[in-house]
Design a protein around this motif. Sequence first.
Motif, mmCIF file in Angstrom:
data_model
loop_
_atom_site.group_PDB
_atom_site.id
_atom_site.type_symbol
_atom_site.label_atom_id
_atom_site.label_comp_id
_atom_site.label_asym_id
_atom_site.label_seq_id
_atom_site.Cartn_x
_atom_site.Cartn_y
_atom_site.Cartn_z
ATOM 1 N N ARG A 61 0.829 -1.198 0.000
ATOM 2 C CA ARG A 61 0.000 0.000 0.000
ATOM 3 C C ARG A 61 0.877 1.266 0.000
ATOM 4 O O ARG A 61 0.646 2.221 -0.747
ATOM 5 C CB ARG A 61 -0.868 -0.019 1.270
ATOM 6 N N ASN A 62 1.899 1.212 0.850
ATOM 7 C CA ASN A 62 2.777 2.371 0.977
ATOM 8 C C ASN A 62 3.518 2.643 -0.340
ATOM 9 O O ASN A 62 3.633 3.785 -0.792
ATOM 10 C CB ASN A 62 3.760 2.134 2.118
ATOM 11 N N ARG A 65 1.212 4.130 -2.990
ATOM 12 C CA ARG A 65 0.882 5.537 -2.734
ATOM 13 C C ARG A 65 2.044 6.441 -3.096
ATOM 14 O O ARG A 65 1.859 7.509 -3.640
ATOM 15 C CB ARG A 65 0.527 5.701 -1.265
ATOM 16 N N VAL A 70 0.090 9.722 -3.790
ATOM 17 C CA VAL A 70 -1.246 9.926 -3.220
ATOM 18 C C VAL A 70 -1.087 10.255 -1.736
ATOM 19 O O VAL A 70 -0.260 9.656 -1.062
ATOM 20 C CB VAL A 70 -2.093 8.639 -3.353
ATOM 21 N N ILE A 72 -1.997 10.042 2.185
ATOM 22 C CA ILE A 72 -2.670 9.031 3.006
ATOM 23 C C ILE A 72 -3.852 9.708 3.695
ATOM 24 O O ILE A 72 -3.701 10.738 4.347
ATOM 25 C CB ILE A 72 -1.710 8.444 4.040
#
Length: 330
Positions: A61-62, A65, A70, A72
């Motif tokens: 996920r990190n 992003r 993006v 958080i």
Amino acid sequence: MSRRIATGLALALGGCAGRQSALDPAADQASALHGLLGLMLVVSGAAYLLVLLFLGWAVWRNRRRRSQEVEIEPDDRGLQLGLGVWTGAMTLGLAVLIGASFLVDRTLAQHDQAAADIRVTGHQWWWRLEYRDPAGGWIETANELHLPVDRPTRIELRSADVIHSFWIPNLSGKIDMIPGRTNHLTLTPRRLGWVRGQCAEFCGLQHARMALDVKVDTPQAFAAWLADQARPAAAPSSPAAARGLGLIASGTCASCHTIRGAVAGGRAGPDLTHLASRRSLAAGTLPMTRGALGGWIAQPQAVKPGAEMPASGLAPDEALAIVSYLEGLR
Ligand code: CUA
């Protein structure tokens, strides 16, 4: 399949699978513990897997992003849901383990009020065994426990000196033998044959040589064995053996050992009435052979340094005469 893995694991851990292994249960009590171990492995394994999955997901996920630049979000619905499920699953898993270990503990601690069938006393470094005689009284032997299959046997555990621990891994968990206290254990063996027990609490120099041979018999064979043990000692069968008996009776042996029907001696050491019927000597230290008997009598301190048995100081022909008598004690 799981049995094969268990056996392989037992071998890998250095145990003799089928002889002394908690991973090869042969009694109800050991089966209950083995089941609990399996459940703990499954629940802990699942928790570990979940942790790894979460870690992988967080990394993924990190990275995504960052690559897409993006921001958080402060309230991430997916994350909150995931954490909620995680907390719930862990709470449930732990509750299952607590409940299961409580129930297994209760099963192991269940003792009806009936009197004990066998009394086991730990000594430095051997086991005194006393069986309730169907005809009244107790029948004493040592270092070789016989049990009938498919029947619960109630055992009373005591110590004569320091803290020992009674442990037959294939049959049950370990229970301490504490001076001044009587503990109880019930064993319900389900498989015929030999297994090995071992003192499981450090009790001095020869703690490692405080083993117990355990034989699970059919009820008929057990009754026959017990009747044999109740008989007085066999009479000497040769002139050498008769001389050996004379030496035992007049020498120092009788001050510690009893041979029922022949030498009414002391109780400091193991009862020798049916010594040669046992399969090992000195609490599982030596096989029961003529050579081992001779070596043990001549040099007990070389075999088991620190043992209470002193060197006999006998001439070789005297020691041989005693061996000739003892090997007839079946
Ligand atoms: Cu007895 Cu260790």
